[in-house]
Write a protein that holds these residues in place. Structure first.
Motif, PDB file in Angstrom:
ATOM      1  N   GLY A 116      72.028   8.030  58.980  1.00  0.00           N
ATOM      2  CA  GLY A 116      72.664   6.884  58.861  1.00  0.00           C
ATOM      3  C   GLY A 116      73.761   6.965  57.451  1.00  0.00           C
ATOM      4  N   ALA A 117      73.374   8.044  56.388  1.00  0.00           N
ATOM      5  CA  ALA A 117      74.421   7.986  55.284  1.00  0.00           C
ATOM      6  C   ALA A 117      75.649   8.655  55.723  1.00  0.00           C
ATOM      7  CB  ALA A 117      73.717   8.758  54.210  1.00  0.00           C
ATOM      8  N   ARG A 118      75.642   9.948  56.501  1.00  0.00           N
ATOM      9  CA  ARG A 118      76.728  10.519  57.267  1.00  0.00           C
ATOM     10  C   ARG A 118      77.416   9.548  58.180  1.00  0.00           C
ATOM     11  NH1 ARG A 118      79.346  13.742  55.296  1.00  0.00           N
ATOM     12  NH2 ARG A 118      77.890  14.909  54.515  1.00  0.00           N
ATOM     13  N   SER A 119      76.837   8.736  59.034  1.00  0.00           N
ATOM     14  CA  SER A 119      77.612   7.924  60.006  1.00  0.00           C
ATOM     15  C   SER A 119      78.722   6.961  59.208  1.00  0.00           C
ATOM     16  CB  SER A 119      76.742   6.999  60.870  1.00  0.00           C
ATOM     17  OG  SER A 119      75.907   7.845  61.627  1.00  0.00           O
ATOM     18  N   VAL A 120      77.997   6.512  58.066  1.00  0.00           N
ATOM     19  CA  VAL A 120      78.911   5.479  57.261  1.00  0.00           C
ATOM     20  C   VAL A 120      80.102   6.318  56.716  1.00  0.00           C
ATOM     21  CG1 VAL A 120      78.995   4.327  55.002  1.00  0.00           C
ATOM     22  CG2 VAL A 120      77.157   3.879  56.486  1.00  0.00           C
ATOM     23  N   ALA A 121      79.830   7.708  55.940  1.00  0.00           N
ATOM     24  CA  ALA A 121      80.957   8.174  55.490  1.00  0.00           C
ATOM     25  C   ALA A 121      82.072   8.969  56.386  1.00  0.00           C
ATOM     26  CB  ALA A 121      80.231   9.350  54.794  1.00  0.00           C
ATOM     27  N   GLY A 122      81.366   9.046  57.685  1.00  0.00           N
ATOM     28  CA  GLY A 122      82.362   9.598  58.776  1.00  0.00           C
ATOM     29  C   GLY A 122      83.056   8.661  59.273  1.00  0.00           C
ATOM     30  N   VAL A 123      82.752   7.264  59.459  1.00  0.00           N
ATOM     31  CA  VAL A 123      83.552   6.104  60.015  1.00  0.00           C
ATOM     32  C   VAL A 123      84.535   5.942  58.960  1.00  0.00           C
ATOM     33  CG1 VAL A 123      83.737   3.885  60.697  1.00  0.00           C
ATOM     34  CG2 VAL A 123      81.936   5.392  61.476  1.00  0.00           C
ATOM     35  N   CYS A 124      84.307   5.900  57.730  1.00  0.00           N
ATOM     36  CA  CYS A 124      85.207   5.653  56.584  1.00  0.00           C
ATOM     37  C   CYS A 124      86.358   6.657  56.423  1.00  0.00           C
ATOM     38  CB  CYS A 124      84.296   5.525  55.354  1.00  0.00           C
ATOM     39  SG  CYS A 124      83.425   4.148  55.242  1.00  0.00           S
ATOM     40  N   MET A 125      85.972   7.922  56.719  1.00  0.00           N
ATOM     41  CA  MET A 125      87.000   9.000  56.385  1.00  0.00           C
ATOM     42  C   MET A 125      87.471   9.589  57.590  1.00  0.00           C
ATOM     43  SD  MET A 125      86.886   8.588  53.289  1.00  0.00           S
ATOM     44  CE  MET A 125      88.224   9.951  52.974  1.00  0.00           C
ATOM     45  N   ALA A 160      95.347   6.643  67.213  1.00  0.00           N
ATOM     46  CA  ALA A 160      95.023   8.118  67.297  1.00  0.00           C
ATOM     47  C   ALA A 160      94.431   8.393  65.809  1.00  0.00           C
ATOM     48  CB  ALA A 160      96.539   8.857  67.343  1.00  0.00           C
ATOM     49  N   LEU A 161      94.642   7.890  64.924  1.00  0.00           N
ATOM     50  CA  LEU A 161      93.724   8.209  63.574  1.00  0.00           C
ATOM     51  C   LEU A 161      92.111   8.050  63.673  1.00  0.00           C
ATOM     52  CD1 LEU A 161      96.046   6.523  60.653  1.00  0.00           C
ATOM     53  CD2 LEU A 161      95.984   8.822  61.407  1.00  0.00           C
ATOM     54  N   PHE A 162      91.792   7.375  64.772  1.00  0.00           N
ATOM     55  CA  PHE A 162      90.299   7.329  65.116  1.00  0.00           C
ATOM     56  C   PHE A 162      90.092   8.005  66.434  1.00  0.00           C
ATOM     57  CE2 PHE A 162      91.307   3.825  62.152  1.00  0.00           C
ATOM     58  CZ  PHE A 162      90.070   3.702  61.347  1.00  0.00           C
ATOM     59  N   SER A 163      90.691   9.060  66.684  1.00  0.00           N
ATOM     60  CA  SER A 163      90.417   9.750  67.937  1.00  0.00           C
ATOM     61  C   SER A 163      89.345  10.623  67.468  1.00  0.00           C
ATOM     62  CB  SER A 163      91.575  10.597  68.480  1.00  0.00           C
ATOM     63  OG  SER A 163      92.080  11.326  67.264  1.00  0.00           O
ATOM     64  N   GLY A 164      88.385  11.003  68.587  1.00  0.00           N
ATOM     65  CA  GLY A 164      87.306  11.729  68.329  1.00  0.00           C
ATOM     66  C   GLY A 164      86.169  11.066  67.505  1.00  0.00           C
ATOM     67  N   LEU A 165      86.045   9.754  67.509  1.00  0.00           N
ATOM     68  CA  LEU A 165      84.956   9.218  66.624  1.00  0.00           C
ATOM     69  C   LEU A 165      83.843   9.567  67.295  1.00  0.00           C
ATOM     70  CD1 LEU A 165      83.975   7.287  64.559  1.00  0.00           C
ATOM     71  CD2 LEU A 165      84.520   5.314  65.998  1.00  0.00           C
ATOM     72  N   PRO A 166      83.592   9.287  68.635  1.00  0.00           N
ATOM     73  CA  PRO A 166      82.335   9.557  69.530  1.00  0.00           C
ATOM     74  C   PRO A 166      81.869  10.994  68.763  1.00  0.00           C
ATOM     75  CG  PRO A 166      83.444   8.716  70.589  1.00  0.00           C
ATOM     76  CD  PRO A 166      84.458   8.954  69.699  1.00  0.00           C
ATOM     77  N   ALA A 167      82.594  11.999  69.261  1.00  0.00           N
ATOM     78  CA  ALA A 167      82.502  13.665  69.072  1.00  0.00           C
ATOM     79  C   ALA A 167      82.025  13.802  67.416  1.00  0.00           C
ATOM     80  CB  ALA A 167      83.341  14.431  69.201  1.00  0.00           C
ATOM     81  N   ASP A 172      78.479  14.882  63.202  1.00  0.00           N
ATOM     82  CA  ASP A 172      77.987  14.956  61.664  1.00  0.00           C
ATOM     83  C   ASP A 172      76.682  14.108  61.613  1.00  0.00           C
ATOM     84  OD1 ASP A 172      80.319  16.023  61.113  1.00  0.00           O
ATOM     85  OD2 ASP A 172      81.322  14.267  60.470  1.00  0.00           O
ATOM     86  N   ALA A 173      76.246  13.111  62.386  1.00  0.00           N
ATOM     87  CA  ALA A 173      75.127  12.211  62.413  1.00  0.00           C
ATOM     88  C   ALA A 173      73.918  13.323  62.458  1.00  0.00           C
ATOM     89  CB  ALA A 173      75.047  11.084  63.007  1.00  0.00           C
ATOM     90  N   PRO A 174      73.857  14.090  63.590  1.00  0.00           N
ATOM     91  CA  PRO A 174      72.879  15.179  63.890  1.00  0.00           C
ATOM     92  C   PRO A 174      72.651  16.032  62.673  1.00  0.00           C
ATOM     93  CG  PRO A 174      73.842  14.480  65.921  1.00  0.00           C
ATOM     94  CD  PRO A 174      74.710  13.855  64.869  1.00  0.00           C
ATOM     95  N   PHE A 175      73.757  16.404  62.372  1.00  0.00           N
ATOM     96  CA  PHE A 175      73.940  17.633  61.387  1.00  0.00           C
ATOM     97  C   PHE A 175      73.344  17.082  60.006  1.00  0.00           C
ATOM     98  CE2 PHE A 175      75.600  19.876  57.930  1.00  0.00           C
ATOM     99  CZ  PHE A 175      75.406  21.179  57.996  1.00  0.00           C
ATOM    100  N   SER A 176      73.671  16.173  59.608  1.00  0.00           N
ATOM    101  CA  SER A 176      72.916  15.842  58.501  1.00  0.00           C
ATOM    102  C   SER A 176      71.636  15.215  58.544  1.00  0.00           C
ATOM    103  CB  SER A 176      73.875  14.415  57.720  1.00  0.00           C
ATOM    104  OG  SER A 176      73.567  13.808  56.405  1.00  0.00           O
ATOM    105  N   GLY A 177      71.149  14.688  59.531  1.00  0.00           N
ATOM    106  CA  GLY A 177      69.747  14.088  59.875  1.00  0.00           C
ATOM    107  C   GLY A 177      68.907  15.531  59.881  1.00  0.00           C
ATOM    108  N   ILE A 178      69.510  16.446  60.779  1.00  0.00           N
ATOM    109  CA  ILE A 178      68.586  17.713  60.666  1.00  0.00           C
ATOM    110  C   ILE A 178      68.728  18.672  59.340  1.00  0.00           C
ATOM    111  CG2 ILE A 178      68.560  20.163  61.797  1.00  0.00           C
ATOM    112  CD1 ILE A 178      69.965  18.737  64.264  1.00  0.00           C
ATOM    113  N   TYR A 179      69.772  18.502  58.538  1.00  0.00           N
ATOM    114  CA  TYR A 179      69.989  19.250  57.540  1.00  0.00           C
ATOM    115  C   TYR A 179      68.890  18.555  56.430  1.00  0.00           C
ATOM    116  CZ  TYR A 179      71.851  21.127  53.357  1.00  0.00           C
ATOM    117  OH  TYR A 179      71.839  21.968  51.939  1.00  0.00           O
ATOM    118  N   VAL A 180      69.155  17.228  56.481  1.00  0.00           N
ATOM    119  CA  VAL A 180      68.098  16.611  55.606  1.00  0.00           C
ATOM    120  C   VAL A 180      66.740  16.721  55.461  1.00  0.00           C
ATOM    121  CG1 VAL A 180      67.396  14.353  54.371  1.00  0.00           C
ATOM    122  CG2 VAL A 180      69.935  14.705  54.651  1.00  0.00           C
ATOM    123  N   MET A 181      66.151  16.750  57.066  1.00  0.00           N
ATOM    124  CA  MET A 181      64.823  16.965  57.379  1.00  0.00           C
ATOM    125  C   MET A 181      64.542  18.174  56.829  1.00  0.00           C
ATOM    126  SD  MET A 181      63.185  17.254  61.196  1.00  0.00           S
ATOM    127  CE  MET A 181      63.963  18.806  61.367  1.00  0.00           C
TER     128      MET A 181
END
Length: 287
Positions: A116-125, A160-167, A172-181
């Motif tokens: 959740g935290a990574r998704s917020v940061a990822g979309v913003c940046m 184009a500045l939001f290309s690759g959002l799904p990827a 990032d979301a799974p990485f951060s989730g797995i990492y924090v776990m």
């Protein structure tokens, strides 16, 4: 005095930004090498030696210069300083909201908290992430972050500045989730005397390394897809990139750049979390 009176979430933002600054500067060359490996054209003749991480390092230094290894560091700073701050302040706020009594999250809750935290940061940046990836690829002659943002908007449109959002989110979301776990569960398994000893920062760093390696390998395919989508000026979809990578490189193509990315993400995350927790403890806040 003003810092002491600041809101805890703002303190978490400042601690995260400082930790992100240190780790970004140190490990930017690994990110550049990872991007070059992932976007390298498949034009090698049969029997030609395999191009690896060290080959790209040497090639960049010889054909450009040593400082070229830090190409893309300016958008990395623009992304990571506020991005890591947003991540840690969101993480802290979510944790305080859902676990007000100080109870640590279990494995499943830790995954959701980190994701959740990574998704917020990822979309913003994300716009800055697109520019950073293009800087590192060596295919674009951007001079500055502002100039690059303006160029993309004029030639390809703001979309184009939001290309690759799904990827990006799939990475990032799974990485951060797995990492924090893994990070939280590994720390929880340690004896209390170890966690409170003078060696606690080193122990935290070790826990971060273990968590980072596992999370990096699990999310490597999504990172390769994200890079191809963001470097392509033809508005590729995630599906287009997946098809191209498979046709050109096969299944192995989804793990291109895995070594430098794993090194960078693992060491960067471990350092960021270690510095963050030490700074939070110094401010009297529980991370």
């Amino acid at each position: 005095m003003e810092l002491a009176l600041a809101h805890p979430a703002l303190k978490a933002f400042m601690c995260g930004s400082l930790s992100g600054t240190c780790s970004t500067l140190l490990f930017q060359p690994l990110d550049l090498v990872k991007t070059r490996l992932q976007t390298m054209q498949n034009n090698m003749k049969p029997g030609a030696p395999k191009v690896g991480m060290m080959t790209v390092f040497i090639q960049v230094v010889r054909t450009e210069n040593v400082l070229a290894l830090w190409k893309g560091v300016s958008p990395s700073f623009v992304r990571c300083i506020p991005g890591v701050g947003i991540y840690f302040s969101t993480f802290y706020s979510l944790k305080q909201h859902f676990f007000p009594e100080g109870r640590g999250p279990n494995a499943g809750e830790a995954v959701l908290l980190g994701a959740g935290a990574r998704s917020v940061a990822g979309v913003c940046m994300l716009p800055v992430t697109v520019i950073k990836t293009r800087f590192e690829s060596g295919r674009y002659n951007y001079v500055s972050v502002i100039g690059a943002l303006k160029s993309v908007c004029e030639t390809e449109g703001p979309r184009a500045l939001f290309s690759g959002l799904p990827a990006t989110l799939l990475r990032d979301a799974p990485f951060s989730g797995i990492y924090v776990m893994f990070y939280s569960q590994t720390k929880r398994s340690l004896p209390q005397e170890v966690s409170s000893s003078p060696y606690a920062p080193l122990v935290n760093f070790g826990c971060g390394v273990v968590a980072g390696v596992l999370a990096s390998l699990a999310t490597q395919p999504a990172d390769v897809v994200k890079t191809h989508v963001q470097v392509s000026p033809a508005h590729w979809t995630t599906k287009d990139a997946v098809g191209f990578i498979y046709r050109e490189h096969g299944l192995r193509g989804f793990f291109r750049g895995a070594v430098p990315r794993s090194l960078r993400r693992t060491l960067m995350a471990a350092m960021a979390w270690t510095v963050y927790e030490q700074l939070m403890a110094h401010m009297g806040l529980k991370s």
